[in-house]
Design an enzyme around this catalytic site. Structure first.
Site, short mmCIF file in Angstrom:
data_model
loop_
_atom_site.label_atom_id
_atom_site.label_comp_id
_atom_site.label_asym_id
_atom_site.label_seq_id
_atom_site.Cartn_x
_atom_site.Cartn_y
_atom_site.Cartn_z
N GLU A 103 3.17 9.04 -21.08
CA GLU A 103 3.83 10.29 -21.57
C GLU A 103 5.40 9.83 -21.71
O GLU A 103 6.29 10.32 -22.70
CB GLU A 103 3.52 11.26 -20.60
CG GLU A 103 2.14 12.04 -20.82
CD GLU A 103 1.97 13.04 -19.80
OE1 GLU A 103 0.66 13.51 -19.83
OE2 GLU A 103 2.71 13.36 -18.85
N HIS B 61 4.74 21.66 -17.75
CA HIS B 61 3.73 20.46 -17.85
C HIS B 61 4.17 19.36 -17.10
O HIS B 61 5.48 19.30 -16.90
CB HIS B 61 3.65 19.88 -19.32
CG HIS B 61 2.91 18.46 -19.25
ND1 HIS B 61 1.67 18.22 -19.24
CD2 HIS B 61 3.47 17.34 -19.08
CE1 HIS B 61 1.45 16.84 -19.20
NE2 HIS B 61 2.52 16.31 -19.05
N LYS C 114 7.85 24.59 -20.83
CA LYS C 114 7.32 24.93 -22.10
C LYS C 114 8.10 26.11 -22.89
O LYS C 114 8.83 26.70 -22.25
CB LYS C 114 5.69 25.28 -21.93
CG LYS C 114 5.23 24.21 -21.36
CD LYS C 114 3.47 24.49 -20.87
CE LYS C 114 2.94 23.31 -20.43
NZ LYS C 114 1.34 23.56 -20.16
N TYR D 292 -1.46 16.34 -26.12
CA TYR D 292 -2.66 16.90 -25.59
C TYR D 292 -3.73 16.59 -26.12
O TYR D 292 -5.07 17.37 -26.10
CB TYR D 292 -2.55 18.26 -25.58
CG TYR D 292 -1.47 19.06 -24.57
CD1 TYR D 292 -1.68 18.70 -23.23
CD2 TYR D 292 -0.42 19.79 -24.98
CE1 TYR D 292 -0.91 19.41 -22.38
CE2 TYR D 292 0.25 20.26 -24.04
CZ TYR D 292 0.22 20.04 -22.57
OH TYR D 292 1.02 20.58 -21.54
N ASN E 2 2.17 28.76 -19.42
CA ASN E 2 1.99 28.53 -17.88
C ASN E 2 3.53 27.64 -17.66
O ASN E 2 3.49 27.17 -16.78
CB ASN E 2 1.03 27.91 -17.45
CG ASN E 2 0.61 26.70 -17.99
OD1 ASN E 2 1.32 26.07 -18.86
ND2 ASN E 2 -0.55 25.97 -17.51
#
Ligand code: ATP
Ligand code: MG
Length: 137
Positions: free
Chosen positions: A128, A117, A11, A51, A114
């Site tokens: 995905e 993913h 990310k 998401y 964080n």
């Protein structure tokens, strides 16, 4: 155990801190092979769709803003039990709760930013992977 594939995203908080190489090493050292990878800046449409499961959560807007805030390395990891293995390597969503030595324990800044993913089921992994790499499906 048969080979499985999972989708990983490094990310924007992690790419901006030059942590791509360190994070990819966790995957490779655990026996996962990077079979596809693309560095990209997600559009709000892509992040929102990716998401969409969280669209009613209070943090959805913040999550989309964060996911489009910089470059993300989207990749497909392959290996034995890849979905669960990647989730173990990542650690808990909240870095304060992530086990020592996991990617989020070592590198995540907060529950929102964080670092990584990872697909959370084989079914979601397939969806995905198709979303970002339709040529692999
Ligand atoms: P990911 O789907 O990114 O692999 P995850 O499966 O561990 O993470 P989810 O519950 O699916 O966790 O949440 C998706 C993402 O939304 C988290 O990784 C984080 O970036 C963000 N997020 C989750 N909970 C919060 C929260 N309470 N506040 C802010 N952001 C959050
Ligand atoms: Mg999730």
């Amino acid at each position: 155990m048969t080979k499985q594939r999972t989708l990983s995203i490094i990310k924007p908080d992690a790419t901006s801190r030059n942590l791509v190489g360190k994070i990819l090493s966790h995957f490779e050292e655990a026996g996962l092979t990077i079979v596809a990878a693309r560095m990209m800046t997600l559009t709000p449409e892509q992040a929102g769709q990716f998401y969409i499961i969280h669209k009613d959560r209070p943090f959805y807007g913040e999550l989309i803003d964060y996911m489009v805030s910089g470059r993300a390395l989207v990749s497909v990891l392959e290996g034995d039990d890849a979905v669960n293995l990647n989730r173990k390597l990542m650690g808990a969503t909240d870095p304060k709760k992530a086990d020592a030595g996991t990617i989020r324990n070592l590198y995540a800044e907060s529950i929102a930013a964080n670092a990584v993913h990872g697909s959370d089921s084989a079914e979601n992994a397939a969806t995905e992977i198709k979303f970002f790499f339709p040529e692999l499906a």
